[in-house]
Structures are given as C-alpha cells and as structure tokens.
Design a protein around this motif. Structure first.
Motif, PDB file in Angstrom:
ATOM      1  N   THR A 168      -6.696   5.241  12.878  1.00 58.15           N
ATOM      2  CA  THR A 168      -6.945   5.470  11.448  1.00 58.15           C
ATOM      3  C   THR A 168      -7.647   4.270  10.828  1.00 58.15           C
ATOM      4  OG1 THR A 168      -4.754   4.577  10.926  1.00 58.15           O
ATOM      5  CG2 THR A 168      -4.939   6.975  11.063  1.00 58.15           C
ATOM      6  N   GLU A 170      -4.525   0.533   9.106  1.00 57.90           N
ATOM      7  CA  GLU A 170      -5.025   0.107   7.788  1.00 57.90           C
ATOM      8  C   GLU A 170      -6.450  -0.450   7.921  1.00 57.90           C
ATOM      9  OE1 GLU A 170      -2.801   1.593   6.696  1.00 57.90           O
ATOM     10  OE2 GLU A 170      -0.813   0.947   7.293  1.00 57.90           O
ATOM     11  N   THR A 186       2.585   2.766  -5.907  1.00 56.59           N
ATOM     12  CA  THR A 186       2.545   1.638  -4.970  1.00 56.59           C
ATOM     13  C   THR A 186       2.422   0.352  -5.792  1.00 56.59           C
ATOM     14  OG1 THR A 186       0.150   1.338  -4.727  1.00 56.59           O
ATOM     15  CG2 THR A 186       1.171   3.076  -3.381  1.00 56.59           C
ATOM     16  N   GLY A 233      -1.497   6.057  12.698  1.00 57.84           N
ATOM     17  CA  GLY A 233      -1.197   5.301  11.481  1.00 57.84           C
ATOM     18  C   GLY A 233      -0.966   3.813  11.690  1.00 57.84           C
ATOM     19  N   ILE A 236       4.320  11.190   2.758  1.00 54.18           N
ATOM     20  CA  ILE A 236       3.736   9.857   2.528  1.00 54.18           C
ATOM     21  C   ILE A 236       2.701   9.919   1.392  1.00 54.18           C
ATOM     22  CG2 ILE A 236       2.315   8.032   3.575  1.00 54.18           C
ATOM     23  CD1 ILE A 236       3.710   8.676   6.256  1.00 54.18           C
ATOM     24  N   LEU A 294       0.813  -1.226   0.000  1.00 54.06           N
ATOM     25  CA  LEU A 294       0.000   0.000   0.000  1.00 54.06           C
ATOM     26  C   LEU A 294       0.845   1.274   0.000  1.00 54.06           C
ATOM     27  CD1 LEU A 294      -0.047   1.621   3.029  1.00 54.06           C
ATOM     28  CD2 LEU A 294      -1.018  -0.560   3.665  1.00 54.06           C
ATOM     29  N   CYS A 295       2.134   1.137   0.191  1.00 49.02           N
ATOM     30  CA  CYS A 295       2.965   2.310   0.498  1.00 49.02           C
ATOM     31  C   CYS A 295       3.904   2.680  -0.645  1.00 49.02           C
ATOM     32  CB  CYS A 295       3.772   1.996   1.762  1.00 49.02           C
ATOM     33  SG  CYS A 295       4.822   3.349   2.304  1.00 49.02           S
ATOM     34  N   LEU A 301      -8.362   7.344   6.154  1.00 52.01           N
ATOM     35  CA  LEU A 301      -7.333   7.729   5.178  1.00 52.01           C
ATOM     36  C   LEU A 301      -7.702   7.178   3.804  1.00 52.01           C
ATOM     37  CD1 LEU A 301      -4.203   6.813   7.368  1.00 52.01           C
ATOM     38  CD2 LEU A 301      -5.063   9.127   6.912  1.00 52.01           C
ATOM     39  N   ALA A 302      -7.820   8.084   2.831  1.00 48.09           N
ATOM     40  CA  ALA A 302      -8.190   7.679   1.464  1.00 48.09           C
ATOM     41  C   ALA A 302      -6.965   7.081   0.772  1.00 48.09           C
ATOM     42  CB  ALA A 302      -8.669   8.910   0.691  1.00 48.09           C
ATOM     43  N   PHE A 303      -7.097   5.854   0.288  1.00 43.81           N
ATOM     44  CA  PHE A 303      -5.950   5.200  -0.344  1.00 43.81           C
ATOM     45  C   PHE A 303      -5.525   5.934  -1.624  1.00 43.81           C
ATOM     46  CE2 PHE A 303      -4.252   1.813  -3.237  1.00 43.81           C
ATOM     47  CZ  PHE A 303      -3.008   1.759  -2.626  1.00 43.81           C
ATOM     48  N   MET A 335      -4.958  14.159   2.212  1.00 37.47           N
ATOM     49  CA  MET A 335      -5.361  12.976   1.447  1.00 37.47           C
ATOM     50  C   MET A 335      -6.689  13.158   0.722  1.00 37.47           C
ATOM     51  SD  MET A 335      -4.091   9.555   3.345  1.00 37.47           S
ATOM     52  CE  MET A 335      -2.391   9.416   3.944  1.00 37.47           C
ATOM     53  N   LEU A 353      -7.570   2.878   6.719  1.00 32.70           N
ATOM     54  CA  LEU A 353      -7.210   3.098   5.313  1.00 32.70           C
ATOM     55  C   LEU A 353      -8.264   2.419   4.436  1.00 32.70           C
ATOM     56  CD1 LEU A 353      -4.846   4.131   3.420  1.00 32.70           C
ATOM     57  CD2 LEU A 353      -4.119   1.748   3.362  1.00 32.70           C
TER      58      LEU A 353
HETATM   59  O1  V47 Z   1       0.220   4.600   8.453  1.00 40.05           O
HETATM   60  C1  V47 Z   1       0.518   4.868   3.606  1.00 40.05           C
HETATM   61  C2  V47 Z   1      -1.211   5.522   5.355  1.00 40.05           C
HETATM   62  C3  V47 Z   1      -0.545   6.530   7.245  1.00 40.05           C
HETATM   63  C4  V47 Z   1      -0.603   5.315   1.841  1.00 40.05           C
HETATM   64  O2  V47 Z   1      -2.663  10.612  13.925  1.00 40.05           O
HETATM   65  C5  V47 Z   1      -1.356   5.701   2.949  1.00 40.05           C
HETATM   66  O3  V47 Z   1      -3.162  12.713  13.633  1.00 40.05           O
HETATM   67  C6  V47 Z   1      -3.026   6.449   1.580  1.00 40.05           C
HETATM   68  O4  V47 Z   1      -1.479   7.906   9.897  1.00 40.05           O
HETATM   69  N1  V47 Z   1      -2.364   6.065   0.476  1.00 40.05           N
HETATM   70  C7  V47 Z   1       0.205   7.737   7.753  1.00 40.05           C
HETATM   71  N2  V47 Z   1      -2.564   6.260   2.819  1.00 40.05           N
HETATM   72  C8  V47 Z   1      -0.715   8.927   7.925  1.00 40.05           C
HETATM   73  C9  V47 Z   1      -1.360   8.925   9.254  1.00 40.05           C
HETATM   74  C10 V47 Z   1      -1.855  10.202   9.835  1.00 40.05           C
HETATM   75  C11 V47 Z   1      -2.003  11.303   9.024  1.00 40.05           C
HETATM   76  C12 V47 Z   1      -2.445  12.500   9.594  1.00 40.05           C
HETATM   77  C13 V47 Z   1      -2.712  12.602  10.943  1.00 40.05           C
HETATM   78  C14 V47 Z   1      -2.540  11.480  11.732  1.00 40.05           C
HETATM   79  C15 V47 Z   1      -2.803  11.603  13.196  1.00 40.05           C
HETATM   80  C16 V47 Z   1      -2.127  10.274  11.193  1.00 40.05           C
HETATM   81  O5  V47 Z   1      -0.845   6.748   5.899  1.00 40.05           O
HETATM   82  C17 V47 Z   1       0.132   5.209   7.229  1.00 40.05           C
HETATM   83  C18 V47 Z   1      -0.757   4.436   6.311  1.00 40.05           C
HETATM   84  O6  V47 Z   1      -1.874   3.966   6.997  1.00 40.05           O
HETATM   85  N3  V47 Z   1      -0.649   5.381   4.014  1.00 40.05           N
HETATM   86  N4  V47 Z   1       0.557   4.820   2.274  1.00 40.05           N
HETATM   87  C19 V47 Z   1      -1.151   5.500   0.552  1.00 40.05           C
HETATM   88  N5  V47 Z   1      -0.518   5.095  -0.542  1.00 40.05           N
END
Ligand code: V47
Length: 373
Positions: free
Chosen positions: A224, A187, A266, A184, A328, A80-81, A259-261, A302, A226
């Motif tokens: 979160t 997922e 990826t 984070g 990210i 996913l990353c 969190l919108a993928f 996102m 995802l």
């Molecule tokens: O853990 C990784 C996700 C997370 C992708 O706690 C992706 O306040 C979408 O957790 N498409 C990091 N998502 C971001 C996150 C976060 C962001 C803002 C605030 C807070 C908070 C937490 O992003 C990762 C994963 O779950 N992620 N790759 C992707 N391609």
C-alpha cells in the motif's frame, strides 16, 4: 499538444515518457516526478490506461470478502489513524476472544465468501498463540476461506511480543492457516513523513525487510501507499520505487493499493481530505512506475464508488470486494459505505465499460459463486 502514437498529450514534456511507456521501457525517478507534477491529468491517465489495457484488457477484478478486526486496542498511537483505542484506555475498545471472533464472522459468511481480511491493533497480549488459535478455529468453521491476515507491522509486533524470530512466527502462523498477507502499514517509507504521521510504527526499511522475509517464506502479500497528508510528490515516487526494487527481488507482491488519507477523527484532522485529481493521478502514476506488480486496486471504500469507477480508466484493474463491515475508514469519516453487493460491484464495472471478473485472492477467476453476497 503533442501526439505520441494514438495518445494526445496536453503537456509536451510528457512526450519522452510516453515514448518509453509505448515501448514498454521502465520509467525512472525523473519520469515519476514529471508524471506526478504535471497538470495534464488526462495525459497521465491515458498513459496508465495503455498499460492497464495491455496487462488486463477490459477485465476488472473484484472479490467476495469480509473484514475481521479482532481488536482495535493499539500501542502505536499513529496520528494518521482514527480506528485505534490506546492500550489501557479501554473506552470504545474491543478485543474478541477466539470464540467471539468466529461467532461474529459467522454472522454474515457463507460459501460465496472466498476471503477473510484480518487486521487489527497492536495489542500486547495478542501474540502468536492467539492468532494460531484464531486461524485454526476459523479454518475449522470455514474451511474454504482464504485467510489474508496480518500486515508487516502486525507480524513484526506479534513476533517480538511472543519473543520469537519473524521466520518462526511466520512458519507457525502458516501452519495454523495463514494464506497471505494484506498490504497495510506501509504508509510512506520516508523517515521524515513517518515521524509526522506514525512515529512509533515499524519504520520503512523494516517494513520492506519483513515483506522480503514473508515472500521468501513463500507467502504472497499486497502493498500500500497512504497519500494525501504531509508527504511530497517526490516522497510518493520514492515509496513506489522502493516497492518496485523489492518486487524485482522477490516477485511476492500481487497488488498495490494506494490509500487516500481520511483525516476526520485523527490527530491530523486539520488536513483536508484528498480530491479526485490527486486520487486519479496517484493511481495512474502508481500503475506507470510499478511495472512489475500485476494489479492495481482502486479501493472503493476509501475512494468512494464514483472515483473508484473512473479509476478503471486511470490504471486500476481491481476494486477489492463486497466487504460489508469496514471499520478503519469509517472511523476516519469515510462516506462510501462499508459494503456493496456483488450485483452493485458488477454494475459499477459494466457502467465503466469494463468486464467484471469475480476472483479469488490469487486473482484466479471464479466461475460462479454459491449464494449471493
Ligand atoms: O494500514 C489507517 C490505512 C490501512 C487511515 O491488502 C488509513 O488487499 C486512510 O491496508 N485514512 C488498512 N487510510 C487498509 C489496508 C487495505 C485495505 C484494503 C485492501 C488491502 C489489501 C489493504 O489503512 C492501514 C493504514 O495504512 N489507514 N488510517 C486513515 N485515516
């Protein structure tokens, strides 16, 4: 059409759910499946908005924050990353020394910045000692800043890389300056989904167990979900209910961030990005099912500014912050930009008919911030 109180629902099947929402009753799995599966987006949105306004009226929270990613080197290789560089394949990888991390942070941090959001890859050489040193150095240089650092997945990895119990690692990191944890790595908890998108990562049960330990240690965290990849609506509902069960037990989650993928760059780049319908309905269902988590964040980075703004009428009461350097989502093709000024965030909120509230990490209003972010 069905009318329930002042709500007008196009899908009559939502009637009994609406009655429960208005009565303040807890929704169950069947209700969640109905809300996630209906095509009455505005009906679901208006129900979520009822809850949002009951909890927060027109208030909409944001903060002045910065992100720091000490390393993008990671042993987990999650499909996913797009952010990580595999361990030993150093092209494009970075790993900051403590001095470099402090220096980079100092480039755009002043006293208006209340929070540093620190997350990164799972780097086998960065254990508890590195993060202790990093947190101490950051607190020395920026003593007013809240350190929201290390996901449940990172904590798990760092403790075991340092051959330490989770409790001991958390205690030491707290003493060094850790103030709370971001949400984070959760997922989707379903093992089926994790096998497909992040098969080497801490599993769902363990993620919840670590969050329980973090909360018992007295730290707050976020959570979160995802969405928009290979998961089903039922798997989203079950994920939310697992979070709700843990929150009943600990009360430690401050906010949920759906969190919108983003598929670009990826291993799942054959999947389409999410659409506004799924974004808004997922936020609304999250607000309705997670009745014990006070805040719901529409993460503008996102969602994009426009969907995030509309989300303030679909259950969300928080937009996250000014950020400036986000890596990210950008690595995965995010187009929303990586930073917004305080003025732009406030305008976005006011234009949605809401009232901006500058907050700290614990959602306490901040009257006035020095400087301009
Ligand atoms: O853990 C990784 C996700 C997370 C992708 O706690 C992706 O306040 C979408 O957790 N498409 C990091 N998502 C971001 C996150 C976060 C962001 C803002 C605030 C807070 C908070 C937490 O992003 C990762 C994963 O779950 N992620 N790759 C992707 N391609």
């Amino acid at each position: 059409m069905t009318d329930v109180g002042t709500l007008r629902l196009r899908d009559p099947a939502l009637g009994p759910v609406a009655e429960k929402v208005i009565a303040g009753e807890r929704l169950d799995r069947e209700d969640g499946l109905l809300l996630a599966g209906t095509d009455d987006l505005l009906g679901v949105g208006s129900l979520a908005n009822t809850v949002r306004e009951k909890l927060h009226r027109d208030h909409t929270y944001y903060n002045i924050n910065r992100h720091l990613n000490p390393t993008n080197v990671c042993v987990s290789s999650c499909k996913l990353c797009a952010f990580y560089v595999p361990w030993r394949e150093r092209d494009g990888g970075w790993t900051y020394s403590v001095e470099q991390a402090v220096e980079i942070t100092g480039q755009d941090v002043d006293e208006s910045v209340s929070e540093l959001h620190i997350v990164g890859g799972l780097h086998p050489k960065l254990g508890v000692a590195y993060y202790e040193e990093l947190f101490r150095a950051l607190k020395r240089r920026f003593p007013w800043i809240h350190l929201k650092a290390l996901t449940m997945v990172e904590l798990d990895f760092i403790a075991s890389a340092s051959r330490m119990s989770l409790e001991e690692a958390i205690k030491r990191l707290r003493e060094a300056g850790l103030d709370s944890c971001p949400g984070g790595g959760a997922e989707i908890f379903s093992p089926r989904v994790r096998d497909l998108i992040c098969d080497h990562k801490t599993d769902g049960r363990r993620w919840l167990e670590i969050a329980r330990t973090v909360h018992r240690a007295g730290l707050r965290s976020n959570c979160t979900m995802l969405y928009g990849h290979v998961e089903t609506a039922a798997e989203r509902v079950d994920h939310l209910l697992d979070l709700r069960d843990l929150q009943d037990e600990t009360g430690g989650f401050q906010c949920l961030i759906p969190l919108a993928f983003h598929p670009e760059n990826t291993a799942l780049d054959h999947l389409p990005p999410t659409g506004g319908r799924l974004d808004l309905q997922t936020l609304a269902v999250s607000r309705l099912l997670l009745d014990n988590v006070p805040h719901l964040k529409a993460y503008w980075i996102m969602l994009g500014e426009k969907v995030a703004q509309v989300a303030l009428h679909f259950g969300a009461d928080d937009l996250d912050g000014t950020i400036v350097d986000e890596r990210i989502t950008r690595a995965a093709g995010g187009t929303a930009g990586t930073g917004m000024t305080r003025q732009a965030l406030e305008r976005l909120i006011r234009d949605a008919g809401r009232i901006p509230v500058l907050r700290d990490t614990f959602y306490r209003p901040i009257k006035s911030a020095a400087g301009v972010a």
